[in-house]
Design an enzyme around this catalytic site. Structure first.
Site, PDB file in Angstrom:
ATOM      1  CB  CYS A  88      -0.692   0.273   1.173  1.00 43.06           C
ATOM      2  SG  CYS A  88      -1.860  -1.651   1.235  1.00 43.06           S
ATOM      3  CG  HIS A 106      -3.157   3.128   2.038  1.00 41.81           C
ATOM      4  ND1 HIS A 106      -3.521   3.092   0.938  1.00 41.81           N
ATOM      5  CD2 HIS A 106      -3.107   3.010   3.064  1.00 41.81           C
ATOM      6  CE1 HIS A 106      -3.925   1.948   1.330  1.00 41.81           C
ATOM      7  NE2 HIS A 106      -3.500   1.363   2.780  1.00 41.81           N
ATOM      8  CG  ASN A 154      -6.629  -0.344   1.282  1.00 44.74           C
ATOM      9  OD1 ASN A 154      -6.105  -0.202   0.737  1.00 44.74           O
ATOM     10  ND2 ASN A 154      -6.310  -1.744   2.829  1.00 44.74           N
TER      11      ASN A 154
END
Length: 330
Positions: A124, A257, A287
Site C-alpha cells: 500500500c 492511503h 482499499n
C-alpha cells in the site's frame, strides 16, 4: 538551467485513474457472502472502515489493463505523448504474472519502447515509493517525463471466507506524469520499512514446481496494522515537513492511503487537520492498495477540489511493513 545540466526539480504534470466497471455495494457483497455462510452487514462494514462500495475487475481483466487506462488519462492531462515518456514505474502487489514486470507489459500496450520500466513492490506504500524513485531519477537527469502508476486487482487474492479482510479491498489504478521542472514540485520524501512486521499483513504463497506453496490469499492482523499505521504515518508526515521547512498549517490537502476511515481520522487529528482537508474516497473505492493515493488524487483534481499551487501531503503504509510520505506543491 542549461540543456546539459540535470533538472533541479520534478512536478506532477497530469493525473489519471481507472476503475473496473463492476461496482459492488456492501449490500451486494454481503448477499454474496451469505450464500457461502459468511455473515456481515453494511452497518458492520461502514462502522469499522467507512467503506460503502468497491470495484472488482471482470474475468480476464488485469492490473496492466487498469494501469494503461489511468496512464493514458494522465498523459492526456499532462499534454505528453508516448514518445515523451522515458521512465515507467508501476507499483503493484498483484502483477499480471511472475515476470516480466507489469511495467513492461504497460510499456508495450502504450506503444513505448526503450525506456526503463520496472515494478515497485511496497504494497500500500508502493505509490509513495515509486514517486520517490521517479523524483530522484528526474533530479539526476536520468529521466524527464516519468509515468508513475499504482494498479491493483486485490479481488484476486481475497479470502471470501474471512469477513475481516474480504470486505476491505477493491481494484483500481491511478497514475501521474512526473516531469522535470525549473520550479519546485516535490518538496520532500520520506521512506521506511521494518521487516520484523512481515507477518501482520501478507499474502504468503509462492510458486514452486508448478504448484502454489503456502497460501495465495491475503491475511491480516487488523489491530496490529491499525496500531502501527497511525504512529508511522504521523512520523513520516512530520519528517517531510521538517525536510521542507514547512508546517502543518502549510498543508492544503492530506491525501492518505485509503485503508480505513479511522486511520485517516486519527492521522488528521495528530496533524491538527480538519477532515475537510482530507481527500476521502475509501467509501466508494475501498482499499485499492498502491492505487489508492493516485486514484484519490485524480478524483479530487477532476472534481476541481485540488487546484494548482496548493500543497499536498501524500502518505501510505502497507505490508512489509512499509511506509512513507511525499510533500509537494501541485
Amino acid at each position: 538551467m542549461t540543456s546539459s545540466s540535470p533538472p533541479r526539480y520534478s512536478r506532477i504534470g497530469g493525473t489519471g485513474s481507472a476503475l473496473p466497471e463492476r461496482r459492488l455495494t456492501n449490500a451486494e457483497l454481503t448477499a454474496e457472502l451469505a450464500q457461502h455462510g459468511v455473515e456481515t452487514s453494511d452497518e458492520w462494514i461502514v462502522e469499522r472502515t467507512g467503506i460503502r462500495a468497491r470495484h472488482f475487475v471482470a474475468p480476464g481483466q488485469n492490473a496492466s489493463d487498469l494501469a494503461v487506462l489511468a496512464a493514458r488519462r494522465a498523459m492526456e492531462a499532462a499534454s505528453v505523448q508516448a514518445a515523451d515518456i522515458d521512465l515507467i514505474i508501476v507499483a503493484t502487489s498483484t502483477p499480471d504474472m511472475v515476470f516480466p514486470s507489469t511495467a513492461c507489459i504497460v510499456q508495450h500496450k502504450l506503444g513505448i519502447q526503450g525506456c526503463p520500466a520496472f515494478d515497485v513492490q511496497a504494497v500500500c506504500a508502493g505509490f509513495i515509493y515509486g514517486l520517490t524513485v521517479a523524483d530522484a531519477m528526474i533530479r539526476t537527469g536520468t529521466a524527464r517525463n516519468a509515468l508513475v502508476i499504482g494498479a491493483e486487482v486485490f479481488s484476486r487474492i481475497l479470502d471470501f471466507n474471512d469477513r475481516t479482510t474480504c470486505v476491505l479491498f477493491g481494484d483500481g489504478a491511478g497514475a501521474v506524469v512526473l516531469s522535470a521542472s525549473d520550479t519546485p514540485g516535490i518538496l520532500a520524501t520520506d521512506l521506511h520499512a521494518d521487516g520484523q512486521h512481515v507477518d501482520i499483513l501478507c499474502t504468503p504463497g509462492t510458486v514452486s514446481g508448478g504448484e502454489v506453496i503456502g497460501s495465495p490469499l491475503l491475511r491480516m492482523d487488523g489491530q496490529a496494522v491499525f496500531k502501527l499505521a497511525i504512529g508511522v504515518l504521523e512520523s513520516a508526515a512530520r519528517a517531510v515537513l521538517g525536510k521542507s521547512g514547512r508546517s502543518e498549517a502549510d498543508i492544503d490537502w492530506l491525501i492518505p492511503h485509503q485503508a480505513n476511515i479511522r486511520i485517516m481520522q486519527g492521522t488528521a487529528r495528530k496533524l491538527k487537520m480538519s477532515m475537510d482537508k482530507v481527500i476521502v474516497t475509501v467509501h466508494e473505492h475501498g482499499n485499492t492498495s498502491a492505487a489508492s493515493i493516485p486514484l484519490a488524487l485524480d478524483t479530487a483534481v477532476r472534481q476541481g477540489r485540488i487546484q494548482r499551487g496548493e500543497t499536498l501531503l501524500l502518505e501510505g503504509v502497507g505490508g512489509g511493513f512499509t511506509w512513507g510520505a511525499v510533500l509537494l506543491d501541485y
